[in-house]
Design an enzyme around this catalytic site. Structure first.
Site, PDB file in Angstrom:
ATOM      1  N   ASP A  36       1.203  -8.092  14.754  1.00  0.00           N
ATOM      2  CA  ASP A  36       2.419  -8.741  15.466  1.00  0.00           C
ATOM      3  C   ASP A  36       1.549  -9.887  16.302  1.00  0.00           C
ATOM      4  O   ASP A  36       0.839  -9.834  17.343  1.00  0.00           O
ATOM      5  CB  ASP A  36       3.168  -7.735  16.371  1.00  0.00           C
ATOM      6  CG  ASP A  36       4.299  -8.583  17.155  1.00  0.00           C
ATOM      7  OD1 ASP A  36       4.432  -7.998  18.379  1.00  0.00           O
ATOM      8  OD2 ASP A  36       4.805  -9.456  16.553  1.00  0.00           O
ATOM      9  N   THR A  96       0.632  -1.144   0.013  1.00  0.00           N
ATOM     10  CA  THR A  96      -0.059  -0.047   0.186  1.00  0.00           C
ATOM     11  C   THR A  96       0.801   1.237  -0.017  1.00  0.00           C
ATOM     12  O   THR A  96       0.609   2.365  -0.863  1.00  0.00           O
ATOM     13  CB  THR A  96      -0.887   0.091   1.321  1.00  0.00           C
ATOM     14  OG1 THR A  96      -1.727  -1.084   1.241  1.00  0.00           O
ATOM     15  CG2 THR A  96      -1.683   1.223   1.421  1.00  0.00           C
ATOM     16  N   GLU A 107       5.280 -16.852   8.018  1.00  0.00           N
ATOM     17  CA  GLU A 107       4.838 -16.962   6.728  1.00  0.00           C
ATOM     18  C   GLU A 107       6.367 -16.812   5.739  1.00  0.00           C
ATOM     19  O   GLU A 107       7.246 -16.016   6.222  1.00  0.00           O
ATOM     20  CB  GLU A 107       4.091 -15.776   6.289  1.00  0.00           C
ATOM     21  CG  GLU A 107       3.916 -15.818   5.021  1.00  0.00           C
ATOM     22  CD  GLU A 107       2.928 -14.443   4.393  1.00  0.00           C
ATOM     23  OE1 GLU A 107       2.911 -14.013   3.060  1.00  0.00           O
ATOM     24  OE2 GLU A 107       2.740 -13.629   5.215  1.00  0.00           O
ATOM     25  N   THR A 152       0.747  -3.138  10.367  1.00  0.00           N
ATOM     26  CA  THR A 152       0.795  -4.583  10.277  1.00  0.00           C
ATOM     27  C   THR A 152       0.283  -5.272  11.498  1.00  0.00           C
ATOM     28  O   THR A 152      -0.185  -4.572  12.371  1.00  0.00           O
ATOM     29  CB  THR A 152       2.262  -4.792  10.017  1.00  0.00           C
ATOM     30  OG1 THR A 152       2.551  -6.571  10.010  1.00  0.00           O
ATOM     31  CG2 THR A 152       3.303  -4.499  11.516  1.00  0.00           C
TER      32      THR A 152
END
Length: 447
Positions: A263, A235, A305, A261
């Site tokens: 956490d 973004t 990830e 984000t």
């Protein structure tokens, strides 16, 4: 016996909502001052980096500056900041941030080393470059969810209204596509009054849909002159392109980014992409799991990830499973590892185990923010508002060494955050989980 595997959200993003857990900038600058006497008050552009670096004096003080509207609109008038007359700020001894205030990237330095990289400190300025009754602002949220987005939306609206007297704020619905689908909502303090108590995003979101030309066309058509963009690294890269197009067209439009984000910080065994691991043999994951189960009767494995992708790639190639269009099917590393662990302990070790695989992404992403995060997000939003009103553009806000600063968008999108496996943070995690580093076996696959 109980064995649970949890997929952890990506650790690469720009900003963690629990601000005390992690610092935004903890890496070395990618350049050095070779000259002992850098030119005083010189301004130059870094090669390959579209942001400004100023060497202000001869002690190695470097300011990584953010763009300002007057860079391409040099005759733009300025006005006294309305906060001069604010009752809330009347008792504040130093209402405004000084023009030379900066935040150091690194706190710990060697005695004889240069002062190093600094960023422009966030906060209100004495002069603003927008008349409040001429401001039409917009807010858009893009990408995945995380707690605190609604708090940021609320505080941008309330900050513009209560501090600067701006009452024309649009919410762009559904991410970047909302600009050219003309899907908007009028935002007032009353409309956003209680949205910070909800999870998700009040404005809805989507991934992709970025077309800088169409977006800026719509910004022009709607006479928008402040754009607040909330989202992750993809973004923010889009925000940088929007700023560039605005600059190219010479528009008086401030583009401010608020990065976000999530956490997830669970201490047990943690597997991350930066630290390769192996399964079998002495010191391998299977041996460690067996040891923990025998000691405690249960274990949690957190998989970030990207971890174990080399194994998954091999498994995909070996299985060669494809969809109806002939495309190779993707394997989820968590599911793959779950099956491998289950097969090892039930078929090889003949042990009875109870396994659960949990993908907690939206259980974490969609919850309301807590009190600490609400305070943090409020500060982010207010810093963005102060920066845009002061004429800064092409910037994102974030904490640098516990102080909020304006950072060039290009700076925060140039590389993903990675865990330094030779650093103290990873060492502390290994110490707290008592897990091996998985770096000392000949069976380890190369990355």
């Amino acid at each position: 016996m109980d064995l649970s595997l949890a997929a952890s959200p990506s650790s690469f993003d720009l900003l963690l909502l629990n601000s005390h857990k992690f610092s935004l900038f903890q890496f070395k600058p990618h350049f050095s001052l070779k000259s002992k006497n850098p030119p005083t008050k010189s301004l130059f552009w870094r090669q390959n980096r579209p942001f400004r670096v100023r060497a202000l004096n001869d002690d190695g003080f470097v300011l990584e500056d953010v763009p300002h509207l007057t860079d391409f609109l040099p005759h733009l008038p300025s006005y006294p900041n309305p906060l001069h007359h604010s009752h809330a700020y009347a008792i504040v001894k130093q209402t405004f941030v000084g023009p030379d205030d900066a935040v150091a990237q690194n706190i710990v330095v060697h005695k004889d080393s240069p002062r190093g990289v600094h960023f422009r400190r966030a906060g209100p300025r004495e002069k603003v470059y927008f008349m409040p009754d001429e401001v039409r602002a917009c807010i858009v949220t893009c990408g995945g969810l995380c707690p605190g987005i609604n708090t940021v939306i609320r505080e941008i609206v309330c900050g513009l209204n209560y501090m600067y007297g701006v009452d024309d704020v649009l919410g762009i619905m559904g991410g970047y596509r909302g600009f050219y689908s003309k899907n908007t909502i009028n935002l007032t303090p009353k409309v956003v009054n209680d949205i910070h108590k909800r999870g998700g995003t009040f404005l809805c979101t989507s991934r992709g849909g970025h077309d800088a030309n169409k977006i800026v066309d719509n910004i022009q058509d709607r006479r928008i002159n402040q754009v607040y963009i909330i989202g992750g690294d993809g973004t923010q890269r889009g925000a940088a392109l929007i700023y560039k197009e605005v600059e190219k067209r010479g528009l008086q439009v401030a583009v401010a980014g608020i990065p976000k984000t999530i956490d997830n910080d669970i201490a047990d065994c943690c597997l991350i992409p930066e630290s390769p691991f192996y399964l079998e043999g002495p010191g391998g994951l299977f041996e460690f799991i067996e040891q923990r189960i025998k000691e405690n009767g249960h274990m949690v494995i957190v998989i970030a990830e990207g971890a174990g992708q080399e194994y998954v790639a091999q498994a995909m190639q070996a299985a060669d499973e494809r969809d109806a269009s002939g495309n190779r099917l993707l394997l989820d590393v968590g599911l793959w590892l779950t099956q491998k662990v289950k097969d090892h302990f039930t078929k090889v070790k003949k042990m009875e185990i109870n396994m659960k695989y949990i993908d907690p992404t939206y259980m974490i992403r969609a919850i309301p923010s807590n009190a600490s995060d609400n305070i943090y997000c409020s500060l982010l939003a207010q810093s963005a508002v102060h920066g845009a009103m002061a004429g800064y553009t092409g910037f994102t806000v974030g904490p640098v060494n516990s102080r909020h600063a304006y950072i060039p968008i290009a700076r925060v999108t140039e590389a993903q955050n990675t865990v330094k496996v030779t650093g103290r943070m990873w060492a502390r995690l290994l110490a707290s989980t008592n897990q091996p580093s998985f770096l000392n076996s000949n069976e380890m696959l190369p990355i």
